[in-house]
Design a protein around this motif. Structure first.
Motif, mmCIF file in Angstrom:
data_model
loop_
_atom_site.group_PDB
_atom_site.id
_atom_site.type_symbol
_atom_site.label_atom_id
_atom_site.label_comp_id
_atom_site.label_asym_id
_atom_site.label_seq_id
_atom_site.Cartn_x
_atom_site.Cartn_y
_atom_site.Cartn_z
ATOM 1 N N ILE A 8 0.868 -1.171 0.000
ATOM 2 C CA ILE A 8 0.000 0.000 0.000
ATOM 3 C C ILE A 8 0.906 1.221 0.000
ATOM 4 N N ARG A 9 0.787 2.023 -1.047
ATOM 5 C CA ARG A 9 1.546 3.276 -1.150
ATOM 6 C C ARG A 9 0.536 4.402 -1.074
ATOM 7 N N ALA A 10 0.801 5.397 -0.240
ATOM 8 C CA ALA A 10 -0.183 6.463 -0.058
ATOM 9 C C ALA A 10 0.462 7.694 0.557
ATOM 10 N N ALA A 11 -0.205 8.825 0.364
ATOM 11 C CA ALA A 11 0.137 10.024 1.118
ATOM 12 C C ALA A 11 -0.558 9.863 2.469
ATOM 13 N N HIS A 12 0.213 9.933 3.546
ATOM 14 C CA HIS A 12 -0.402 9.750 4.859
ATOM 15 C C HIS A 12 0.338 10.555 5.918
ATOM 16 N N SER A 13 -0.399 10.866 6.980
ATOM 17 C CA SER A 13 0.172 11.567 8.133
ATOM 18 C C SER A 13 0.057 10.619 9.324
ATOM 19 N N GLU A 14 0.316 11.118 10.505
ATOM 20 C CA GLU A 14 0.204 10.278 11.700
ATOM 21 C C GLU A 14 -1.211 9.768 11.912
ATOM 22 N N SER A 15 -2.198 10.583 11.521
ATOM 23 C CA SER A 15 -3.580 10.211 11.824
ATOM 24 C C SER A 15 -4.476 10.001 10.602
ATOM 25 N N THR A 16 -4.007 10.402 9.400
ATOM 26 C CA THR A 16 -4.870 10.283 8.213
ATOM 27 C C THR A 16 -4.140 9.643 7.039
ATOM 28 N N ILE A 17 -4.930 9.190 6.080
ATOM 29 C CA ILE A 17 -4.429 8.689 4.802
ATOM 30 C C ILE A 17 -5.287 9.313 3.712
ATOM 31 N N THR A 18 -4.667 9.647 2.585
ATOM 32 C CA THR A 18 -5.399 10.249 1.472
ATOM 33 C C THR A 18 -5.727 9.178 0.442
ATOM 34 N N SER A 168 1.937 15.217 -21.392
ATOM 35 C CA SER A 168 1.643 15.317 -22.832
ATOM 36 C C SER A 168 2.723 16.097 -23.570
ATOM 37 N N GLY A 169 3.309 17.084 -22.874
ATOM 38 C CA GLY A 169 4.382 17.880 -23.472
ATOM 39 C C GLY A 169 5.759 17.246 -23.347
ATOM 40 N N GLY A 170 5.816 16.071 -22.734
ATOM 41 C CA GLY A 170 7.074 15.343 -22.622
ATOM 42 C C GLY A 170 7.953 15.749 -21.444
ATOM 43 N N ASP A 171 7.444 16.608 -20.552
ATOM 44 C CA ASP A 171 8.231 17.062 -19.404
ATOM 45 C C ASP A 171 7.921 16.187 -18.175
ATOM 46 N N LEU A 172 8.427 14.957 -18.212
ATOM 47 C CA LEU A 172 8.117 13.992 -17.153
ATOM 48 C C LEU A 172 8.745 14.374 -15.816
ATOM 49 N N ASP A 173 9.902 15.023 -15.840
ATOM 50 C CA ASP A 173 10.550 15.421 -14.579
ATOM 51 C C ASP A 173 9.691 16.426 -13.820
ATOM 52 N N SER A 174 9.203 17.446 -14.528
ATOM 53 C CA SER A 174 8.345 18.451 -13.874
ATOM 54 C C SER A 174 7.045 17.811 -13.407
ATOM 55 N N ALA A 175 6.504 16.913 -14.222
ATOM 56 C CA ALA A 175 5.254 16.225 -13.851
ATOM 57 C C ALA A 175 5.467 15.410 -12.583
ATOM 58 N N ALA A 176 6.579 14.698 -12.504
ATOM 59 C CA ALA A 176 6.866 13.850 -11.338
ATOM 60 C C ALA A 176 6.996 14.682 -10.066
ATOM 61 N N ARG A 177 7.559 15.891 -10.187
ATOM 62 C CA ARG A 177 7.722 16.745 -9.005
ATOM 63 C C ARG A 177 6.378 17.199 -8.428
ATOM 64 N N LEU A 178 5.337 17.218 -9.243
ATOM 65 C CA LEU A 178 4.014 17.662 -8.789
ATOM 66 C C LEU A 178 3.185 16.539 -8.164
ATOM 67 N N LEU A 179 3.622 15.297 -8.349
ATOM 68 C CA LEU A 179 2.837 14.170 -7.829
ATOM 69 C C LEU A 179 2.736 14.211 -6.304
ATOM 70 N N PRO A 180 1.600 13.798 -5.754
ATOM 71 C CA PRO A 180 1.518 13.655 -4.293
ATOM 72 C C PRO A 180 2.611 12.706 -3.806
ATOM 73 N N GLN A 181 3.172 13.002 -2.656
ATOM 74 C CA GLN A 181 4.263 12.196 -2.099
ATOM 75 C C GLN A 181 3.707 10.939 -1.440
ATOM 76 N N GLU A 182 3.674 9.859 -2.198
ATOM 77 C CA GLU A 182 3.175 8.586 -1.671
ATOM 78 C C GLU A 182 4.353 7.751 -1.198
ATOM 79 N N ARG A 183 4.175 7.152 -0.038
ATOM 80 C CA ARG A 183 5.229 6.286 0.503
ATOM 81 C C ARG A 183 4.562 5.058 1.106
ATOM 82 N N PRO A 184 5.345 4.013 1.379
ATOM 83 C CA PRO A 184 4.739 2.794 1.916
ATOM 84 C C PRO A 184 3.913 3.079 3.167
ATOM 85 N N TYR A 185 2.725 2.510 3.185
ATOM 86 C CA TYR A 185 1.848 2.675 4.341
ATOM 87 C C TYR A 185 2.145 1.546 5.322
ATOM 88 N N PRO A 186 2.391 1.875 6.604
ATOM 89 C CA PRO A 186 2.767 0.831 7.562
ATOM 90 C C PRO A 186 1.575 -0.043 7.947
#
Length: 197
Positions: A8-18, A168-186
């Motif tokens: 499970i990969r997700a953006a999450h805090s101590e008390s919530t998950i998105t 669509s414009g081929g700028d994958l690096d900029s696109a990746a920087r905008l993605l929500p920060q998902e990390r392994p959910y414990p």
């Protein structure tokens, strides 16, 4: 480091998950405005939540599919999410997880939540060799999700469009920087094992 097949990969805090969902404007816009799902949101039918932003983009076509034009980031209590996982059954029979097909069907009938593992997606929405969680909520779980677990609802449609334009414009690096920060959910290995395939 190699990704495990099921995680499970997700953006999450101590008390919530998105988690993410996409709706028509009739449901999505009031949900954002009021911070809760409107009365017209059907609490008696199954609803699927996705912790993976890119899997949601694949499913809703970056918010372009009919009836899925408003992409929501729904922040829910981790306690509720984990309740849903503990009460879940795999949406398909898996040898080794269930004693037999009949036992799986009995469990599926009783379970208020279902787990499905689908290939995670890259920025071009192509499948990756590992899977991401989809969680189907019905009955008690759907009602709790809408009326108890939800902490905040944000409209991330503009973000989806911005990332899509960069891809669509081929700028994958900029696109990746905008993605929500998902990390392994414990989540415990034991729980993941019963939800594996």
């Amino acid at each position: 480091m190699e990704e495990p097949q099921h995680r499970i990969r997700a953006a999450h805090s101590e008390s919530t998950i998105t988690v993410y969902q996409a709706y028509s404007p009739e449901i999505g816009l009031p949900a954002v405005r009021d911070g809760r799902f409107p009365a017209m949101w059907k609490r008696d039918r199954m609803t699927w939540i996705k912790p993976s932003f890119l899997w949601m983009m694949y499913r809703c076509g970056w918010g372009a599919k009919e009836g899925q034009e408003v992409v929501l980031a729904v922040e829910i209590e981790r306690e509720g999410f984990e309740w849903a996982l503990r009460h879940a059954c795999l949406s398909g029979y898996a040898r080794g997880v269930h004693p037999d097909r009949a036992a799986w069907q009995r469990r599926l009938k009783r379970a208020p939540t279902r787990v499905q593992w689908d290939p995670e997606r890259d920025l071009r929405l192509q499948p990756l060799p590992y899977r991401s969680l989809q969680l189907g909520l019905s009955g008690e779980a759907a009602r709790r999700y809408a009326d108890e677990w939800t902490v905040a609802i944000r409209d991330v449609t503009p973000l989806a469009r911005e990332i899509h334009a960069l891809v669509s414009g081929g700028d994958l690096d900029s696109a990746a920087r905008l993605l929500p920060q998902e990390r392994p959910y414990p989540v415990g290995e034991e729980l993941l094992a019963q939800l594996g395939e």
